[in-house]
Write an enzyme that holds these catalytic residues in place. Structure first.
Site, PDB file in Angstrom:
ATOM      1  N   THR A  84       3.090 -12.436   4.408  1.00 13.14           N
ATOM      2  CA  THR A  84       2.289 -13.103   3.388  1.00 13.14           C
ATOM      3  C   THR A  84       2.959 -14.430   3.015  1.00 13.14           C
ATOM      4  OG1 THR A  84       1.086 -12.739   1.319  1.00 13.14           O
ATOM      5  CG2 THR A  84       3.343 -11.896   1.404  1.00 13.14           C
ATOM      6  N   HIS A 118      -3.870  -2.786  -6.330  1.00 13.71           N
ATOM      7  CA  HIS A 118      -3.137  -1.614  -6.802  1.00 13.71           C
ATOM      8  C   HIS A 118      -4.137  -0.583  -7.302  1.00 13.71           C
ATOM      9  CE1 HIS A 118       0.987  -3.776  -7.320  1.00 13.71           C
ATOM     10  NE2 HIS A 118       0.573  -3.702  -6.093  1.00 13.71           N
ATOM     11  N   THR A 122      -9.787  -4.909   1.030  1.00 19.07           N
ATOM     12  CA  THR A 122     -10.693  -5.526   2.017  1.00 19.07           C
ATOM     13  C   THR A 122     -11.509  -4.507   2.802  1.00 19.07           C
ATOM     14  OG1 THR A 122      -8.915  -5.478   3.650  1.00 19.07           O
ATOM     15  CG2 THR A 122      -9.155  -7.511   2.366  1.00 19.07           C
ATOM     16  N   GLY A 123     -11.190  -3.216   2.687  1.00 18.02           N
ATOM     17  CA  GLY A 123     -11.910  -2.190   3.433  1.00 18.02           C
ATOM     18  C   GLY A 123     -11.522  -2.101   4.902  1.00 18.02           C
ATOM     19  N   ASP A 125       0.810  -1.219   0.000  1.00 18.89           N
ATOM     20  CA  ASP A 125       0.000   0.000   0.000  1.00 18.89           C
ATOM     21  C   ASP A 125       0.843   1.269   0.000  1.00 18.89           C
ATOM     22  OD1 ASP A 125      -2.290  -1.664   0.144  1.00 18.89           O
ATOM     23  OD2 ASP A 125      -1.945  -1.861   2.293  1.00 18.89           O
ATOM     24  N   GLU A 126       2.006   1.202  -0.604  1.00 19.80           N
ATOM     25  CA  GLU A 126       2.855   2.397  -0.706  1.00 19.80           C
ATOM     26  C   GLU A 126       2.397   3.279  -1.865  1.00 19.80           C
ATOM     27  OE1 GLU A 126       4.142  -0.700  -1.001  1.00 19.80           O
ATOM     28  OE2 GLU A 126       5.291  -1.059   0.836  1.00 19.80           O
ATOM     29  N   ALA A 182      -3.342  -8.453  -2.957  1.00 16.22           N
ATOM     30  CA  ALA A 182      -2.882  -7.082  -3.165  1.00 16.22           C
ATOM     31  C   ALA A 182      -3.822  -6.331  -4.104  1.00 16.22           C
ATOM     32  CB  ALA A 182      -1.482  -7.101  -3.773  1.00 16.22           C
ATOM     33  N   ARG A 234       2.193 -29.750  -5.101  1.00 18.81           N
ATOM     34  CA  ARG A 234       2.146 -30.184  -6.496  1.00 18.81           C
ATOM     35  C   ARG A 234       0.828 -30.829  -6.897  1.00 18.81           C
ATOM     36  NH1 ARG A 234       7.592 -31.679  -4.988  1.00 18.81           N
ATOM     37  NH2 ARG A 234       6.483 -31.301  -3.050  1.00 18.81           N
ATOM     38  N   LEU A 283       3.221  12.630  -0.624  1.00 18.53           N
ATOM     39  CA  LEU A 283       3.916  13.740   0.010  1.00 18.53           C
ATOM     40  C   LEU A 283       2.915  14.835   0.414  1.00 18.53           C
ATOM     41  CD1 LEU A 283       6.795  14.561   0.739  1.00 18.53           C
ATOM     42  CD2 LEU A 283       6.875  15.864  -1.376  1.00 18.53           C
TER      43      LEU A 283
HETATM   44  P1  IMP Z   1      -2.366 -12.831   3.058  1.00 20.84           P
HETATM   45  O1  IMP Z   1      -1.349 -12.342   2.078  1.00 20.84           O
HETATM   46  O2  IMP Z   1      -3.786 -12.605   2.601  1.00 20.84           O
HETATM   47  O3  IMP Z   1      -2.094 -14.246   3.497  1.00 20.84           O
HETATM   48  O4  IMP Z   1      -2.211 -11.935   4.386  1.00 20.84           O
HETATM   49  C1  IMP Z   1      -1.037 -11.979   5.176  1.00 20.84           C
HETATM   50  C2  IMP Z   1      -0.694 -10.596   5.711  1.00 20.84           C
HETATM   51  O5  IMP Z   1      -0.290  -9.765   4.623  1.00 20.84           O
HETATM   52  C3  IMP Z   1      -1.870  -9.853   6.375  1.00 20.84           C
HETATM   53  O6  IMP Z   1      -1.344  -9.022   7.400  1.00 20.84           O
HETATM   54  C4  IMP Z   1      -2.413  -8.984   5.238  1.00 20.84           C
HETATM   55  O7  IMP Z   1      -3.097  -7.855   5.722  1.00 20.84           O
HETATM   56  C5  IMP Z   1      -1.120  -8.603   4.550  1.00 20.84           C
HETATM   57  N1  IMP Z   1      -1.266  -8.266   3.125  1.00 20.84           N
HETATM   58  C6  IMP Z   1      -1.331  -9.132   2.082  1.00 20.84           C
HETATM   59  N2  IMP Z   1      -1.410  -8.455   0.914  1.00 20.84           N
HETATM   60  C7  IMP Z   1      -1.362  -7.153   1.210  1.00 20.84           C
HETATM   61  C8  IMP Z   1      -1.366  -5.947   0.430  1.00 20.84           C
HETATM   62  O8  IMP Z   1      -1.397  -5.936  -0.797  1.00 20.84           O
HETATM   63  N3  IMP Z   1      -1.318  -4.781   1.125  1.00 20.84           N
HETATM   64  C9  IMP Z   1      -1.239  -4.747   2.467  1.00 20.84           C
HETATM   65  N4  IMP Z   1      -1.225  -5.824   3.243  1.00 20.84           N
HETATM   66  C10 IMP Z   1      -1.283  -7.019   2.617  1.00 20.84           C
HETATM   67 MG    MG Z   2      -2.720  -2.136  -1.880  1.00 26.20          MG
END
Ligand code: IMP
Ligand code: MG
Length: 332
Positions: free
Chosen positions: A189, A42, A249-250, A13-14, A40, A136, A280
């Protein structure tokens, strides 16, 4: 060999989506390869529309860019088809035949496992699907009828494009501190998120990459459980204007000030050659929509110079607002 890898420095989330969409338009990217998966999101703002992309590469905004999904990626078929429709990229997107598939049962496992709940996963089934691949027994893209029109050899296409001198970008997802190998285990993750892993997921060797662009946000955020140095209370985050909710996910995002030691670690492990700095204008509202470095206030420049001094890499791209074109570009 114009091949750039984009990676996140902290916990995702950068603002990678925004930076990628800018580069796609500005540099007229020829190829963009999405790695990772649907955990993730974007975010891309372009021409007044907002897109939260879980599958389609963020470079879709440049209409001539070939879009690819890496063999190391995990595809959620319904989400893929939905985004292809929304972004109208049917004729220029390909999925590697060996990308693996997230099935309904994986999402169910992700949402119902007490352990995964404790980690605060996104519940999108990515971890369980990767477990299945490691056993596998996974389904691959080539086994799925709806994906037949999209099947591609992503490693071959990407390497050929690099060799032909085309402009290629490898789109990393999440951030270094969520890496299975280098992050805050077990609060991470299910994959490595570093620049090397992005190359590996795509099938591009380290000698083919000439640019690793590390994306920092001007403050840090984290979703889900795990250590988070300097964490602010939600009230304080709101007071500073840093409070965010997750695009995917909100959920509430936790927040903390920029951490120079973590930034240095991210530069080291990713082998970063330059940095982008997003939001910034959230830290310094007077920077909103600025287009040149010169017009930034002194205090803001000092923050940027401190990042450069401590990390040893130049901050070349600076985000000053949500739109793809709200950018200060200091590249030569
Ligand atoms: P998972 O990737 O769904 O298994 O989640 C594992 C950890 O990574 C949790 O803390 C999630 O909130 C975090 N996470 C996974 N993908 C993202 C992302 O794209 N942005 C921010 N946090 C993430
Ligand atoms: Mg994100």
């Amino acid at each position: 060999m114009p091949c750039t890898v984009i990676v996140g420095a902290f916990w995702g989330d950068e603002g990678k989506g925004k930076i990628i969409s800018y580069l796609a338009l500005k540099d007229k990217l020829d190829v963009c390869v999405r790695t990772g998966s649907v955990n993730a999101a974007h975010t891309v703002w372009y021409k007044g529309n907002r897109y939260a992309l879980h599958m389609v590469p963020a470079a879709f905004v440049h209409e001539k860019c070939r879009l690819l999904i890496a063999s190391g990626a995990n595809v959620q078929v319904a989400q893929f088809l939905k985004e292809v429709e929304e972004t109208k990229v049917k004729n220029r997107i390909g999925v590697d035949q060996q990308a693996s598939i997230i099935e309904e049962k994986h999402s169910t496992q992700d949402k119902t496992s007490a352990h995964l709940k404790e980690l605060g996963t996104t519940g999108r089934g990515v971890g369980p699907a990767i477990e299945e691949r490691a056993r596998r027994t996974a389904k691959l893209a080539k086994d799925i009828p709806e994906l037949q029109p999209y099947l591609a050899d992503v490693a071959a296409e990407t390497n050929n494009a690099i060799d032909a001198g085309k402009n290629v970008l490898l789109e990393g997802t999440q951030g270094l501190l969520l890496s299975l190998f280098h992050g805050t285990y077990p609060y991470v993750t299910s994959r490595d998120t570093s620049a090397s892993a992005i190359c590996s997921e795509t099938g591009v060797g380290p000698t083919k990459v000439n640019n690793v662009l590390l994306v920092f946000k001007s403050f840090m955020t984290r979703v889900g459980a795990g250590p988070f140095p300097g964490e602010l209370t939600k009230e304080e985050a709101k007071r500073r204007g840093w409070f965010e909710t997750a695009a995917g996910t909100g959920r509430d995002r936790r927040s903390a000030p920029f951490n120079f030691d973590l930034a240095k670690k991210a530069v080291m492990i990713n082998g970063a050659t330059q940095a982008a700095l997003t939001k910034l204008d959230v830290l310094y509202p007077e920077c909103k929509s600025a287009q040149t470095y010169e017009e930034l206030p002194k205090e803001t420049k000092q923050f940027i110079e401190e990042i450069e001094k401590q990390t040893g890499i130049p901050v070349t791209i600076i985000g000053t607002g949500p739109d793809a074109l709200d950018i200060i570009d200091r590249r030569k």
